[in-house]
Motif scaffolding. Structure first.
Motif, short mmCIF file in Angstrom:
data_model
loop_
_atom_site.label_atom_id
_atom_site.label_comp_id
_atom_site.label_asym_id
_atom_site.label_seq_id
_atom_site.Cartn_x
_atom_site.Cartn_y
_atom_site.Cartn_z
N TYR B 267 -1.61 -6.86 -2.33
CA TYR B 267 -2.68 -6.72 -3.14
C TYR B 267 -3.93 -8.04 -2.30
O TYR B 267 -4.75 -7.23 -1.50
N SER B 271 -3.85 -6.96 1.63
CA SER B 271 -3.89 -5.58 1.17
C SER B 271 -2.85 -4.82 2.34
O SER B 271 -3.41 -3.63 2.51
N TYR B 283 4.33 -0.97 -2.89
CA TYR B 283 2.41 -1.59 -2.89
C TYR B 283 2.11 -0.10 -2.22
O TYR B 283 1.36 0.77 -3.13
#
Lengths: 367, 330
Positions: B267, B271, B283
């Motif tokens: 993250y 990302s 994720y």
């Protein structure tokens, strides 16, 4: 030439564990070092094995100085108090490990290991791991690993002290019959005096970082050179009392410092104490030399009679231990177990005077 | 005070005849130490907390994995049952299969390298470094990264790995190991950047576990090996490593379990990008649920991850039990 000889070995400076220790193990001899825990027995073995380095002195194997040689090049084999088996390997691999390290071929290894395992009666356990066998079997495995190495000298560190009594006796017999241990030279360490007396060709009693006395089991038991040696050997322990020499009416007595116990010395003992009149003597009497007389029984020859009172009695199966109090002095006596001396009883003791051990109270040495 | 002074025997009576002070026993009928509701409350509060933050959400998740719930439907209360549709969506999407691939890479090169490095450093620390003080200093230094929050670690490594003028590229260029800066956050490389940061962050955990395992191995065995004449290499491969096998497996399991819920560095650092190339399953679940409000699909993702990790960890534990049993430890 001695198999293993140790000359002036020292370990530790400020608080020496070993202090100029000398020792000789002859060809084919089973030498036992006995002493209280913390006396440095294990340190001695570890130094001989090369697991620790000596601060001074020399270690000779077959006349060759090995003091600074690394352990595996010394050609010794050692069993450890904790067995030190490799837990992830089978019994077979454990026994084989010294041979594998020497890169012998598989066929020879197999032959040697099975032979040793048969000898030790563990050939049915070869596929098991140390976690799956009993304490006695673990010890046999550790012993197997030592025997298979075919060393110049065997070092055994309290090999059977942690086993239960029955297996201990079995293994004790085995030590006597194992030829290998009696052909090269074995240094065996134990705190159990009975093991030492039963197994040793010679015994060394260790104290204060040295061997206080060495000799055959009988020599040590019958003629301890030092009060410490007398204390170490024998169960129940020797009765030691502080006495002073007194002459009275042409006879020589030892009179106990506490209480009022008087024991007559014979001519030979008087000779030994010559020139020590009025001196202090540490008197040692082994419990087996004190007998409890039946009422109206006469004292046997060379025995002295003493009035006493039984304070405690422990029947132990094959014998009994009576703790008696004679004229204010506690004396332990070995008796037949049937003699039920329960409760406080007035008795007469017969003490075998020729077996008195006389020691100098200051140096502790035999007089 | 005054009564004691008047009657010194009172003290003796109290201490001798009544060694247990009064407050341990009830005065009348009840011999309870505390009231009945106290143990219930002491056990009940944690149980309620557990219900609220673990059990209820888990049940909720299992329920919504089979619904078409999203944020709007959730607030309007009008979701409906869709069967296995959410799961079908997941298994058909390339995004998921790619993330699985990433997970396998991360498990082998992240977790794997961490345990490998941890083992090597732990053994070097024990066998080679002889000074106790130096050993302590090294241990503290090695453990430091583990104490940083993952978000900080992520930001830190993002800086270090910045392609232009980042410290790592700078060093590599100056050492002449590379001629052009490495684009650490390009597709294909960005996952490796995350793995590098993770190895830096977590190697200390297996290291500590394995180091303590090595410390507790009995020294007599090593002495026996020295007397037997086993070489250093043989001692390592035949004695140390086999005896540490279980400890290493435990270190691996601990990191393995973390790997399945590994979200934070992904993250912070990438990302999941670029173009979803560095995403891991957890994720995606986070993205789908918390970012895109597709709660049904996120719940299904969570169940899939849960099932995967449960199966693998059960297999692991079975293996461990077998090993321990063969050495009669368990």
């Amino acid at each position: 030439m001695a198999r293993l000889s140790i000359e002036g070995l020292c370990k530790g400076w400020d608080f020496p564990v070993l202090d100029e220790l000398d020792l000789q193990v002859e060809e084919g001899e089973f030498f036992i070092v006995v002493g209280p825990s913390g006396a440095g027995k294990t340190t001695l073995l570890r130094l001989v094995a090369g697991l620790e380095t000596a601060d001074a002195g020399r270690i000779l194997l077959n006349g060759e100085d090995v003091t600074t040689v690394p352990p595996y090049q010394r050609g010794i084999a050692m069993t450890f108090e904790s067995y030190a088996l490799y837990p992830n390997m089978t019994v077979f691999k454990n026994i084989a490990s010294p041979l594998v390290a020497r890169k012998l071929d598989r066929h020879t290894i197999e032959q040697k290991v099975t032979a040793v395992a048969k000898l030790l009666q563990i050939d049915h356990l070869l596929d098991r791991k140390p976690g799956e066998i009993s304490g006695g079997q673990k010890q046999r495995t550790a012993l197997g690993r030592t025997l298979v190495a075919d060393p110049k000298a065997y070092l055994l560190d309290e090999p059977i002290s942690h086993l239960d009594a029955k297996i201990r006796h079995e293994l004790r017999e085995q030590f006597q019959t194992l030829e290998a241990l009696h052909t090269v030279g074995t240094l065996y360490v134990t705190h159990d005096y009975s093991e030492a007396l039963a197994l040793g060709d010679r015994i060394g009693v260790m104290g204060g970082g040295k061997l206080v006395q060495t000799g055959t089991p009988r020599e040590l038991f019958d003629f301890p050179s030092h009060a410490f040696v007398a204390q170490q050997l024998g169960q129940p322990g020797i009765n030691l009392l502080m006495t002073s020499l007194t002459e009275d009416g042409g006879k020589t007595y030892l009179r106990s410092r506490d209480g009022n116990l008087k024991l007559i010395l014979d001519e030979e003992q008087r000779q030994r104490l010559n020139g020590r009149s009025n001196a202090e003597v540490l008197l040692g009497i082994r419990p087996q030399h004190i007998r409890i007389l039946a009422p109206r029984q006469k004292a046997p020859a060379k025995h002295q009679m003493v009035d006493a009172r039984i304070e405690q009695f422990q029947p132990l199966g094959s014998m009994g231990i009576a703790i008696t109090r004679a004229h204010g002095i506690d004396l332990k006596a070995l008796t037949p177990p049937e003699a039920a001396h329960i409760g406080a009883q007035e008795v007469r003791l017969a003490i075998f005077s020729p077996a008195f051990h006389l020691f100098d109270p200051i140096s502790g040495k035999r007089i | 005070m005054s009564t004691l002074a008047q009657d010194p025997s009172a003290v003796i009576v109290m201490t001798v005849s009544d060694p247990s002070p009064k407050w341990f026993t009830g005065r009348k009928k009840s011999t309870l130490i505390v009231a009945r509701w106290v143990p219930l409350a002491l056990v009940g509060l944690p149980v309620l907390t557990l219900l609220a933050i673990v059990i209820y959400p888990t049940i909720w998740m299992f329920y919504h994995a089979f619904q078409n719930t999203n944020m709007i439907r959730l607030f309007r209360n009008d979701w409906s049952y869709v069967g296995w549709e959410n799961f079908a969506t997941i298994f058909q999407s390339e995004r998921f299969t790619d993330s699985l691939q990433n997970l396998v890479l991360y498990l082998t090169f992240g977790t794997g390298v961490e345990v490998l490095l941890g083992t090597i450093i732990a053994l070097i620390l024990y066998e080679v470094v002889k000074s106790n003080a130096l050993r302590t200093v090294i241990l503290i230094l090695v453990v430091l990264p583990m104490m940083l929050p993952p978000s900080i670690v992520g930001v830190l490594w993002k800086f270090l790995l910045t392609p232009s003028n980042g410290a790592v590229n700078h060093a590599l260029l100056n050492l002449g190991l590379i001629s052009t800066p490495i684009e650490w956050f390009n597709a294909g490389i960005s996952l490796w950047s995350i793995i590098i940061a993770d190895v830096w962050n977590w190697t200390a955990l297996p290291l500590l576990i394995i180091y303590s395992g090595r410390v507790s191995l009995p020294p007599a065995i090593y002495e026996a090996a020295r007397v037997d004449g086993a070489s250093g290499w043989k001692t390592l491969t035949r004695i140390t490593l086999p005896m540490l096998k279980e400890v290493i497996a435990i270190a691996f399991i601990v990191r393995f379990m973390d790997a399945f819920k590994f979200v934070d560095l992904v993250y912070v650092m990438t990302s999941g990008g670029p173009a979803q190339s560095s995403e891991l399953p957890a994720y995606i679940a986070f993205q789908r649920g918390i970012r895109e409000f597709n709660i049904g699909e996120a719940a299904a993702y969570s169940i899939v991850i849960f099932a995967f990790s449960a199966i693998i960890i059960t297999l692991f534990l079975k293996y461990l039990k077998k090993v321990l049993k063969s050495q009669s430890i368990a």
